[in-house]
Design a protein around this motif. Sequence first.
Motif, PDB file in Angstrom:
ATOM      1  N   LEU A  19      -6.872  28.954 -12.016  1.00  8.94           N
ATOM      2  CA  LEU A  19      -7.804  28.173 -11.199  1.00  8.94           C
ATOM      3  C   LEU A  19      -8.437  29.050 -10.126  1.00  8.94           C
ATOM      4  CD1 LEU A  19      -9.137  25.492 -10.477  1.00  8.94           C
ATOM      5  CD2 LEU A  19      -7.066  24.903  -9.173  1.00  8.94           C
ATOM      6  N   GLN A  20      -7.654  29.862  -9.461  1.00 11.26           N
ATOM      7  CA  GLN A  20      -8.182  30.745  -8.420  1.00 11.26           C
ATOM      8  C   GLN A  20      -9.177  31.751  -8.995  1.00 11.26           C
ATOM      9  OE1 GLN A  20      -4.454  32.202  -6.869  1.00 11.26           O
ATOM     10  NE2 GLN A  20      -4.314  30.564  -5.349  1.00 11.26           N
ATOM     11  N   ARG A  21      -8.901  32.249 -10.178  1.00 15.78           N
ATOM     12  CA  ARG A  21      -9.812  33.210 -10.823  1.00 15.78           C
ATOM     13  C   ARG A  21     -11.184  32.581 -11.074  1.00 15.78           C
ATOM     14  NH1 ARG A  21     -10.085  35.557 -16.626  1.00 15.78           N
ATOM     15  NH2 ARG A  21     -11.105  37.533 -16.211  1.00 15.78           N
ATOM     16  N   HIS A  22     -11.195  31.378 -11.607  1.00 19.22           N
ATOM     17  CA  HIS A  22     -12.471  30.725 -11.909  1.00 19.22           C
ATOM     18  C   HIS A  22     -13.192  30.272 -10.637  1.00 19.22           C
ATOM     19  CE1 HIS A  22     -12.244  31.176 -16.171  1.00 19.22           C
ATOM     20  NE2 HIS A  22     -10.988  30.764 -16.137  1.00 19.22           N
ATOM     21  N   ARG A  23     -12.432  29.879  -9.617  1.00 20.00           N
ATOM     22  CA  ARG A  23     -13.065  29.616  -8.320  1.00 20.00           C
ATOM     23  C   ARG A  23     -13.740  30.882  -7.812  1.00 20.00           C
ATOM     24  NH1 ARG A  23      -7.924  27.686  -5.665  1.00 20.00           N
ATOM     25  NH2 ARG A  23      -7.683  25.500  -6.152  1.00 20.00           N
ATOM     26  N   GLY A  24     -13.080  32.009  -7.978  1.00 24.42           N
ATOM     27  CA  GLY A  24     -13.648  33.289  -7.541  1.00 24.42           C
ATOM     28  C   GLY A  24     -14.940  33.617  -8.270  1.00 24.42           C
ATOM     29  N   PHE A  25     -14.988  33.368  -9.578  1.00 29.05           N
ATOM     30  CA  PHE A  25     -16.225  33.581 -10.329  1.00 29.05           C
ATOM     31  C   PHE A  25     -17.350  32.712  -9.763  1.00 29.05           C
ATOM     32  CE2 PHE A  25     -13.643  34.693 -14.347  1.00 29.05           C
ATOM     33  CZ  PHE A  25     -13.687  36.046 -14.080  1.00 29.05           C
ATOM     34  N   LEU A  26     -17.042  31.443  -9.520  1.00 28.56           N
ATOM     35  CA  LEU A  26     -18.053  30.534  -8.980  1.00 28.56           C
ATOM     36  C   LEU A  26     -18.518  31.003  -7.604  1.00 28.56           C
ATOM     37  CD1 LEU A  26     -19.760  27.987  -9.185  1.00 28.56           C
ATOM     38  CD2 LEU A  26     -17.774  26.681  -8.389  1.00 28.56           C
ATOM     39  N   ARG A  27     -17.577  31.350  -6.763  1.00 30.28           N
ATOM     40  CA  ARG A  27     -17.911  31.800  -5.409  1.00 30.28           C
ATOM     41  C   ARG A  27     -18.761  33.077  -5.448  1.00 30.28           C
ATOM     42  NH1 ARG A  27     -17.087  32.753  -0.333  1.00 30.28           N
ATOM     43  NH2 ARG A  27     -16.139  31.193   0.976  1.00 30.28           N
ATOM     44  N   GLN A  28     -18.434  33.961  -6.380  1.00 27.18           N
ATOM     45  CA  GLN A  28     -19.158  35.234  -6.509  1.00 27.18           C
ATOM     46  C   GLN A  28     -20.640  35.007  -6.814  1.00 27.18           C
ATOM     47  OE1 GLN A  28     -17.287  37.870  -9.285  1.00 27.18           O
ATOM     48  NE2 GLN A  28     -19.016  39.269  -9.350  1.00 27.18           N
ATOM     49  N   THR A  29     -20.969  33.932  -7.514  1.00 26.95           N
ATOM     50  CA  THR A  29     -22.367  33.700  -7.892  1.00 26.95           C
ATOM     51  C   THR A  29     -23.275  33.451  -6.699  1.00 26.95           C
ATOM     52  OG1 THR A  29     -22.076  31.323  -8.237  1.00 26.95           O
ATOM     53  CG2 THR A  29     -21.781  32.752 -10.163  1.00 26.95           C
ATOM     54  N   VAL A  30     -22.731  33.072  -5.560  1.00 25.26           N
ATOM     55  CA  VAL A  30     -23.572  32.783  -4.396  1.00 25.26           C
ATOM     56  C   VAL A  30     -23.552  33.904  -3.356  1.00 25.26           C
ATOM     57  CG1 VAL A  30     -23.420  30.288  -4.734  1.00 25.26           C
ATOM     58  CG2 VAL A  30     -21.799  31.426  -3.186  1.00 25.26           C
ATOM     59  N   THR A  31     -22.830  34.979  -3.634  1.00 21.18           N
ATOM     60  CA  THR A  31     -22.752  36.084  -2.687  1.00 21.18           C
ATOM     61  C   THR A  31     -24.145  36.637  -2.404  1.00 21.18           C
ATOM     62  OG1 THR A  31     -20.533  36.657  -3.425  1.00 21.18           O
ATOM     63  CG2 THR A  31     -21.772  38.386  -2.284  1.00 21.18           C
ATOM     64  N   GLY A  32     -24.477  36.729  -1.121  1.00 15.77           N
ATOM     65  CA  GLY A  32     -25.743  37.318  -0.705  1.00 15.77           C
ATOM     66  C   GLY A  32     -26.936  36.381  -0.724  1.00 15.77           C
ATOM     67  N   LEU A  33     -26.724  35.109  -1.074  1.00 14.66           N
ATOM     68  CA  LEU A  33     -27.843  34.170  -1.115  1.00 14.66           C
ATOM     69  C   LEU A  33     -28.014  33.469   0.228  1.00 14.66           C
ATOM     70  CD1 LEU A  33     -27.416  32.419  -4.580  1.00 14.66           C
ATOM     71  CD2 LEU A  33     -28.878  34.362  -3.981  1.00 14.66           C
ATOM     72  N   ASP A  34     -29.261  33.059   0.513  1.00  9.70           N
ATOM     73  CA  ASP A  34     -29.503  32.244   1.703  1.00  9.70           C
ATOM     74  C   ASP A  34     -29.540  30.765   1.285  1.00  9.70           C
ATOM     75  OD1 ASP A  34     -32.103  31.691   0.649  1.00  9.70           O
ATOM     76  OD2 ASP A  34     -33.000  33.312   1.812  1.00  9.70           O
ATOM     77  N   ASP A  35     -29.684  29.899   2.262  1.00  4.05           N
ATOM     78  CA  ASP A  35     -29.647  28.465   1.988  1.00  4.05           C
ATOM     79  C   ASP A  35     -30.762  28.027   1.042  1.00  4.05           C
ATOM     80  OD1 ASP A  35     -27.427  28.187   3.620  1.00  4.05           O
ATOM     81  OD2 ASP A  35     -28.592  27.546   5.361  1.00  4.05           O
ATOM     82  N   GLU A  36     -31.943  28.589   1.198  1.00  8.86           N
ATOM     83  CA  GLU A  36     -33.069  28.217   0.335  1.00  8.86           C
ATOM     84  C   GLU A  36     -32.773  28.591  -1.110  1.00  8.86           C
ATOM     85  OE1 GLU A  36     -36.269  28.695  -2.254  1.00  8.86           O
ATOM     86  OE2 GLU A  36     -35.470  30.500  -1.303  1.00  8.86           O
ATOM     87  N   GLN A  37     -32.241  29.773  -1.321  1.00  7.88           N
ATOM     88  CA  GLN A  37     -31.902  30.196  -2.680  1.00  7.88           C
ATOM     89  C   GLN A  37     -30.792  29.329  -3.263  1.00  7.88           C
ATOM     90  OE1 GLN A  37     -31.202  34.249  -1.383  1.00  7.88           O
ATOM     91  NE2 GLN A  37     -32.710  34.988  -2.890  1.00  7.88           N
ATOM     92  N   ALA A  38     -29.797  29.002  -2.450  1.00  4.68           N
ATOM     93  CA  ALA A  38     -28.676  28.187  -2.924  1.00  4.68           C
ATOM     94  C   ALA A  38     -29.119  26.775  -3.290  1.00  4.68           C
ATOM     95  CB  ALA A  38     -27.582  28.137  -1.864  1.00  4.68           C
ATOM     96  N   ALA A  39     -30.179  26.290  -2.668  1.00  4.07           N
ATOM     97  CA  ALA A  39     -30.680  24.937  -2.935  1.00  4.07           C
ATOM     98  C   ALA A  39     -31.732  24.915  -4.046  1.00  4.07           C
ATOM     99  CB  ALA A  39     -31.273  24.350  -1.658  1.00  4.07           C
ATOM    100  N   ARG A  40     -32.193  26.063  -4.474  1.00  3.93           N
ATOM    101  CA  ARG A  40     -33.289  26.148  -5.448  1.00  3.93           C
ATOM    102  C   ARG A  40     -32.841  25.759  -6.852  1.00  3.93           C
ATOM    103  NH1 ARG A  40     -35.701  31.888  -5.909  1.00  3.93           N
ATOM    104  NH2 ARG A  40     -36.055  31.461  -3.700  1.00  3.93           N
ATOM    105  N   ARG A  41     -33.653  24.927  -7.496  1.00  4.98           N
ATOM    106  CA  ARG A  41     -33.493  24.630  -8.920  1.00  4.98           C
ATOM    107  C   ARG A  41     -34.292  25.684  -9.656  1.00  4.98           C
ATOM    108  NH1 ARG A  41     -36.137  19.620 -10.104  1.00  4.98           N
ATOM    109  NH2 ARG A  41     -35.616  20.195 -12.216  1.00  4.98           N
ATOM    110  N   SER A  42     -33.609  26.586 -10.310  1.00  3.87           N
ATOM    111  CA  SER A  42     -34.293  27.723 -10.938  1.00  3.87           C
ATOM    112  C   SER A  42     -34.375  27.612 -12.455  1.00  3.87           C
ATOM    113  CB  SER A  42     -33.577  29.017 -10.551  1.00  3.87           C
ATOM    114  OG  SER A  42     -32.243  28.987 -11.019  1.00  3.87           O
TER     115      SER A  42
END
Length: 168
Positions: A19-42
């Motif tokens: 579980l911790q490993r997969h949480r880490g993968f998910l968390r890694q996907t947002v590294t370095g993003l700002d709020d606008e990027q995190a909210a963007r539907r891409s």
Amino acid sequence: MSVSDQVLTGERADLLATLQRHRGFLRQTVTGLDDEQAARRSTASELCLGGLIKHVAGTEHRWMRFAVGGAEAMQSEPVDWAGQFRMAEGETLAGLLAEFDRVAAETDALVTTLDLDTAHPLPSAPWFEPGASWSVRRVLLHLIAETAQHAGHADIIRESIDGAKTMG
């Protein structure tokens, strides 16, 4: 003693590490993003990265309420089914990550104490087999699958935002 100070072995250690490993993968996907990027539907999907963080944290929280107290505990808090996948006005990526981390720490602590064989009847819903029960173990397996699935979604969304490939 915190969860990180405890030495877990066997099944609990394996479930928690996965579980911790997969949480880490998910968390890694947002590294370095700002709020606008995190909210963007891409993509063509309604999903955004901040919304996925929010959804996974909320889902984990609800399922751990189930693990402790059954369907009644799980359903004791309202769920914004559509809004859980979006960043609402005023939400920040930092705030969503803080909640994600808080829920993760709560789950990790519970995994060290709960009887994995304890089972509760599932809530009534069209997607559950009528009369079925899930053990705490099955809840944890579900959370691992849910988190892994959404980490994959997040990787595709992140790649379409800025080309970053967080899982490959």
